[in-house]
Design a protein around this motif. Sequence first.
Motif, PDB file in Angstrom:
ATOM      1  N   UNK A  54      66.635  19.110   6.289  1.00  0.00           N
ATOM      2  CA  UNK A  54      65.601  19.697   5.435  1.00  0.00           C
ATOM      3  C   UNK A  54      64.235  19.650   6.117  1.00  0.00           C
ATOM      4  N   UNK A  55      63.897  18.509   6.719  1.00  0.00           N
ATOM      5  CA  UNK A  55      62.599  18.381   7.389  1.00  0.00           C
ATOM      6  C   UNK A  55      62.478  19.366   8.546  1.00  0.00           C
ATOM      7  N   UNK A  56      63.497  19.423   9.383  1.00  0.00           N
ATOM      8  CA  UNK A  56      63.443  20.316  10.548  1.00  0.00           C
ATOM      9  C   UNK A  56      63.409  21.783  10.125  1.00  0.00           C
ATOM     10  N   UNK A  57      64.271  22.154   9.178  1.00  0.00           N
ATOM     11  CA  UNK A  57      64.330  23.556   8.750  1.00  0.00           C
ATOM     12  C   UNK A  57      63.037  23.991   8.085  1.00  0.00           C
ATOM     13  N   UNK A  58      62.524  23.170   7.169  1.00  0.00           N
ATOM     14  CA  UNK A  58      61.333  23.560   6.428  1.00  0.00           C
ATOM     15  C   UNK A  58      60.102  23.599   7.326  1.00  0.00           C
ATOM     16  N   UNK A  59      59.957  22.626   8.211  1.00  0.00           N
ATOM     17  CA  UNK A  59      58.785  22.609   9.092  1.00  0.00           C
ATOM     18  C   UNK A  59      58.851  23.724  10.124  1.00  0.00           C
ATOM     19  N   UNK A  60      59.988  23.884  10.744  1.00  0.00           N
ATOM     20  CA  UNK A  60      60.103  24.914  11.789  1.00  0.00           C
ATOM     21  C   UNK A  60      60.011  26.310  11.204  1.00  0.00           C
ATOM     22  N   UNK A  61      60.512  26.502   9.986  1.00  0.00           N
ATOM     23  CA  UNK A  61      60.471  27.828   9.360  1.00  0.00           C
ATOM     24  C   UNK A  61      59.091  28.177   8.822  1.00  0.00           C
ATOM     25  N   UNK A  62      58.302  27.145   8.502  1.00  0.00           N
ATOM     26  CA  UNK A  62      56.980  27.420   7.920  1.00  0.00           C
ATOM     27  C   UNK A  62      55.868  27.408   8.958  1.00  0.00           C
ATOM     28  N   UNK A  63      55.861  26.397   9.842  1.00  0.00           N
ATOM     29  CA  UNK A  63      54.747  26.255  10.792  1.00  0.00           C
ATOM     30  C   UNK A  63      55.196  26.075  12.241  1.00  0.00           C
ATOM     31  N   UNK A  70      55.456  15.564  14.023  1.00  0.00           N
ATOM     32  CA  UNK A  70      54.754  14.920  12.910  1.00  0.00           C
ATOM     33  C   UNK A  70      54.798  13.400  13.050  1.00  0.00           C
ATOM     34  N   UNK A  71      55.966  12.873  13.423  1.00  0.00           N
ATOM     35  CA  UNK A  71      56.167  11.422  13.515  1.00  0.00           C
ATOM     36  C   UNK A  71      57.001  11.102  14.743  1.00  0.00           C
ATOM     37  N   UNK A  92      54.217  30.483  -0.557  1.00  0.00           N
ATOM     38  CA  UNK A  92      55.527  29.883  -0.288  1.00  0.00           C
ATOM     39  C   UNK A  92      55.508  29.100   1.010  1.00  0.00           C
ATOM     40  N   UNK A  93      54.788  29.612   2.010  1.00  0.00           N
ATOM     41  CA  UNK A  93      54.699  28.901   3.283  1.00  0.00           C
ATOM     42  C   UNK A  93      54.091  27.508   3.087  1.00  0.00           C
ATOM     43  N   UNK A  94      53.066  27.423   2.259  1.00  0.00           N
ATOM     44  CA  UNK A  94      52.429  26.126   2.003  1.00  0.00           C
ATOM     45  C   UNK A  94      53.392  25.167   1.295  1.00  0.00           C
ATOM     46  N   UNK A  95      54.157  25.715   0.342  1.00  0.00           N
ATOM     47  CA  UNK A  95      55.114  24.885  -0.389  1.00  0.00           C
ATOM     48  C   UNK A  95      56.200  24.366   0.555  1.00  0.00           C
ATOM     49  N   UNK A  96      56.726  25.251   1.386  1.00  0.00           N
ATOM     50  CA  UNK A  96      57.796  24.857   2.311  1.00  0.00           C
ATOM     51  C   UNK A  96      57.283  23.831   3.313  1.00  0.00           C
ATOM     52  N   UNK A  97      56.059  24.017   3.810  1.00  0.00           N
ATOM     53  CA  UNK A  97      55.490  23.028   4.731  1.00  0.00           C
ATOM     54  C   UNK A  97      55.343  21.674   4.032  1.00  0.00           C
ATOM     55  N   UNK A  98      54.815  21.681   2.814  1.00  0.00           N
ATOM     56  CA  UNK A  98      54.638  20.426   2.078  1.00  0.00           C
ATOM     57  C   UNK A  98      55.964  19.691   1.902  1.00  0.00           C
ATOM     58  N   UNK A  99      57.005  20.417   1.503  1.00  0.00           N
ATOM     59  CA  UNK A  99      58.308  19.788   1.279  1.00  0.00           C
ATOM     60  C   UNK A  99      58.916  19.302   2.589  1.00  0.00           C
ATOM     61  N   UNK A 100      58.634  20.009   3.685  1.00  0.00           N
ATOM     62  CA  UNK A 100      59.091  19.544   4.989  1.00  0.00           C
ATOM     63  C   UNK A 100      58.406  18.254   5.397  1.00  0.00           C
ATOM     64  N   UNK A 101      57.098  18.179   5.171  1.00  0.00           N
ATOM     65  CA  UNK A 101      56.351  16.959   5.475  1.00  0.00           C
ATOM     66  C   UNK A 101      56.843  15.800   4.598  1.00  0.00           C
ATOM     67  N   UNK A 102      57.112  16.089   3.328  1.00  0.00           N
ATOM     68  CA  UNK A 102      57.608  15.045   2.433  1.00  0.00           C
ATOM     69  C   UNK A 102      58.953  14.505   2.912  1.00  0.00           C
ATOM     70  N   UNK A 103      59.778  15.375   3.475  1.00  0.00           N
ATOM     71  CA  UNK A 103      61.071  14.927   3.985  1.00  0.00           C
ATOM     72  C   UNK A 103      60.909  13.975   5.167  1.00  0.00           C
TER      73      UNK A 103
END
Length: 312
Positions: A54-63, A70-71, A92-103
């Motif tokens: 989830x972290x990799x997919x959401x971060x790479x797909x958004x930003x 990140x870490x 949506x991009x902001x939401x996906x990035x946020x959820x990726x960071x949260x992961x």
Amino acid sequence: MATPSCLSVFLLLLVAFQSAMMNANTVLPPPRCRPVLASTREKFEFASNLHILKAELFLRSSVGRGINDISPGLVQGPAPIGAAVADLDNDTRKIIEELGLASVGHIRAIVNLTSLEAPLRRPLLNFSAQVFSGFFDVLNVTLDPPFNFYANTNSFLFAAVYFSYLLKQYYAGIMSSIVGNTERELAAGIGLYEAASYGALRSQLYDRANSTVQPYPFTVENVSNLTAQIGNQLGGCGVKDEGLIVPPPLGAEGRTTTNVIAADVNSLAYKRTEREILRIVFTTGNATRPGGAYPRGFAGTLYQRILALNQS
């Protein structure tokens, strides 16, 4: 030795009777739908495979960044293949990035609050568009052109919702079996967040229910019905996913057709076991045959036990 009082004997018999009645009324799921015996550590290790995806997919797909951007040092393993920045609207991009960071935060919490140590092993992940396109092959649905979840917001939300949903379902299933106060609090905290994450993303889909999924003529609602059927078929343990719109008898209390949150007849969260999740994310319907987003399978001892015991 003192003789037990009649009241004590009665209470013991009552407890035994209630226990027997509970056991008699308990319907065990079929063997392929039961959880695999595992320690708390192994359950978090199993879950980390889903968090990393989830972290990799959401971060790479958004930003266009990954976990180690990140870490650094949190995970180690082959870089995901086939990743691309999705064509998302700004909100949506902001939401996906946020959820990726949260992961990323969830992965760090697992390392800090359990016996697992960094770097966690990152399994090989395949994020190519063909992987999600192959999902539709389960129902022999041929799309022309092949489904590309990076193509637009509507398409991407289906992938985002599904991986959030699987995490939510897994934590719902393991919550009661987690041992240790710190570990239970961790599982509860992550589980609640994943439920909220799923709800937020599913609401985004519901708001678009009547819009088309370009370049196809069908709507978001139509696709939600298809993906629910596919997940249920691959999981192999009954209905645990539903479309965005359902017949009134299947809605909450039989009084609504809206179905923003998929849930059972009592509006309780559906649960999925390790093998159900593997069958789905592998897109093979077999927990011992890797594929899909995990071409080489999961990392960790629980997955290795499933393979060793051939628990498909």
